[in-house]
Write an enzyme that holds these catalytic residues in place. Structure first.
Site, PDB file in Angstrom:
ATOM      1  N   ARG A 172      76.377   3.228 -32.383  1.00 44.09           N
ATOM      2  CA  ARG A 172      74.967   3.975 -31.688  1.00 44.09           C
ATOM      3  C   ARG A 172      74.820   4.927 -32.988  1.00 44.09           C
ATOM      4  O   ARG A 172      75.065   6.188 -32.059  1.00 44.09           O
ATOM      5  CB  ARG A 172      75.187   4.365 -30.279  1.00 44.09           C
ATOM      6  CG  ARG A 172      75.182   2.951 -29.329  1.00 44.09           C
ATOM      7  CD  ARG A 172      74.443   2.277 -29.234  1.00 44.09           C
ATOM      8  NE  ARG A 172      73.914   1.004 -27.976  1.00 44.09           N
ATOM      9  CZ  ARG A 172      74.226   0.198 -28.243  1.00 44.09           C
ATOM     10  NH1 ARG A 172      74.630  -0.195 -29.716  1.00 44.09           N
ATOM     11  NH2 ARG A 172      74.039  -0.696 -27.569  1.00 44.09           N
TER      12      ARG A 172
ATOM     13  N   SER B 120      72.196   2.734 -21.506  1.00 39.78           N
ATOM     14  CA  SER B 120      73.039   3.216 -21.176  1.00 39.78           C
ATOM     15  C   SER B 120      73.191   4.934 -21.430  1.00 39.78           C
ATOM     16  O   SER B 120      72.441   5.063 -22.426  1.00 39.78           O
ATOM     17  CB  SER B 120      73.942   2.470 -22.302  1.00 39.78           C
ATOM     18  OG  SER B 120      74.103   1.131 -21.888  1.00 39.78           O
TER      19      SER B 120
ATOM     20  N   GLU C  61      75.149   8.746 -24.409  1.00 39.36           N
ATOM     21  CA  GLU C  61      74.219   7.844 -26.582  1.00 39.36           C
ATOM     22  C   GLU C  61      72.762   8.617 -25.973  1.00 39.36           C
ATOM     23  O   GLU C  61      72.206   8.404 -27.205  1.00 39.36           O
ATOM     24  CB  GLU C  61      74.011   6.379 -25.302  1.00 39.36           C
ATOM     25  CG  GLU C  61      73.598   5.593 -26.160  1.00 39.36           C
ATOM     26  CD  GLU C  61      73.173   4.023 -26.526  1.00 39.36           C
ATOM     27  OE1 GLU C  61      74.514   3.346 -25.821  1.00 39.36           O
ATOM     28  OE2 GLU C  61      72.163   3.452 -26.424  1.00 39.36           O
TER      29      GLU C  61
END
Ligand code: EPU
Length: 294
Positions: free
Chosen positions: A168, A217, A287
């Site tokens: 990520r 998420s 995130e």
């Protein structure tokens, strides 16, 4: 400030409706560019303004403060939304939706990109955050991305290594704009790809709170563990700040109601983070990209 490009740049445009959370106030300036010519005109006008730039994809990992942000928010549209099946790659413009990329590749008998079917982002966003799921990440399938440096106007092809794609993560700066990307594939039977896409879609429906306002998420998974498992184990499902709650279906998804603000979400993220840290010593990293928060 943008008089010369008033056909392309608007002021005080709400960003919330352009994001999956539907949260957030106005961007001081907002531009959509449907081709290179329009993009070059906007960037030329932007240079020297001193304004930060925020490139917006599908808004599936972005939350803007309800008071808005003093920035130029830039969104690619039109010609940047095309998928081309070249002999050696699947080439997609930055504005292509990832499920659209997966489906176009499969329909052309090109397999390996099916994991994108459940990710509600754009190709540009996938490069910026090395989007992934179901055992694959963008770095596993990317050949290169064409990146425009908005400050200099330089355009170059960047490899996975140049982009420093990690979990990520990428090394792209805010003023670097992905124009398109080329993906590797294996030849295969479209039927096989369709089955795989259906499995992924079914898995997500079973495990994730689709159909609600969320951004996937909230936290990255810490090494060797899962943020959702940790938050759930601490009994934090259902924890609420304002009109945002930790999902009962998956604890790393926070779900917004109609009265929610960006600050509700931001505070819930801080609260869950603090409670996880107190109990486990693990400091979770969001995130989601928060813009305009202290
Ligand atoms: N779990 C719980 N309680 C929960 C949620 C999960 O105990 O409330 C447990 C599950 O039972 C499982 C483990 O935690 O044993 C991991 O959960 P899951 O399989 O749902 O995967 P995840 O690690 O939470 C990751 C990605 C998702 C991606 C899925 C599927 C991250 C932060 N998340 O989720 O990506 O869709 O795997 O590949 O890496 C996203 O990044 O936005 C995203 C949705």
């Amino acid at each position: 400030m943008f008089e010369a490009v008033s056909d392309l740049v608007e002021s005080d445009v709400p960003v919330g409706p352009l994001t999956t959370y539907k949260l957030g106030g106005p961007a001081a300036f907002y531009a959509e560019a449907g081709d290179r010519d329009a993009l070059d005109r906007v960037l030329e006008a932007w240079r020297g303004t001193g304004l930060p730039m925020l490139v917006l994809g599908r808004g599936s990992n972005l939350v803007v403060h309800e008071d808005g942000i003093e920035a130029l928010v830039l969104r690619l549209t039109g010609a940047f939304g095309e998928v081309t099946l070249d002999p050696d790659s699947v080439r997609a413009g930055a504005a292509v939706r990832l499920p659209q990329l997966a489906r176009a590749a499969v329909a052309g008998g090109r397999l390996g990109l099916e994991f994108y079917v459940g990710i509600p982002g754009s190709v540009g966003g996938a490069i910026r955050q090395n989007a992934g799921g179901h055992g694959r990440e963008t770095r596993d399938v990317l050949i290169d991305a064409t990146v425009l440096d908005a400050s200099s106007g330089d355009v170059e092809a960047r490899s996975v290594a140049d982009l420093d794609l990690g979990y990520r993560h990428s090394a792209l700066a805010a003023h670097e704009v992905v124009l398109q990307a080329r993906f590797a594939f294996e030849d295969g039977d479209p039927g096989v790809g369709e089955v795989r896409m259906r499995e992924i879609t079914r898995w997500r429906r079973e495990h994730q709170p689709g159909g609600t306002y969320n951004a996937g998420s909230v936290f990255k998974n810490p090494p060797g563990d899962s943020a959702g498992r940790i938050i759930d184990a601490l009994g934090l499902k259902g924890t609420t700040v304002g009109d945002v709650a930790v999902s009962d279906k998956h604890a790393n998804f926070f779900v917004a109601g109609p009265e929610a603000t960006g600050s509700d979400l931001y505070r819930l993220v801080q609260e869950v983070r603090a409670r996880v840290y107190e109990s486990t010593g693990v400091m979770l990293e969001p995130e989601i990209q928060f813009e305009g928060f202290a």
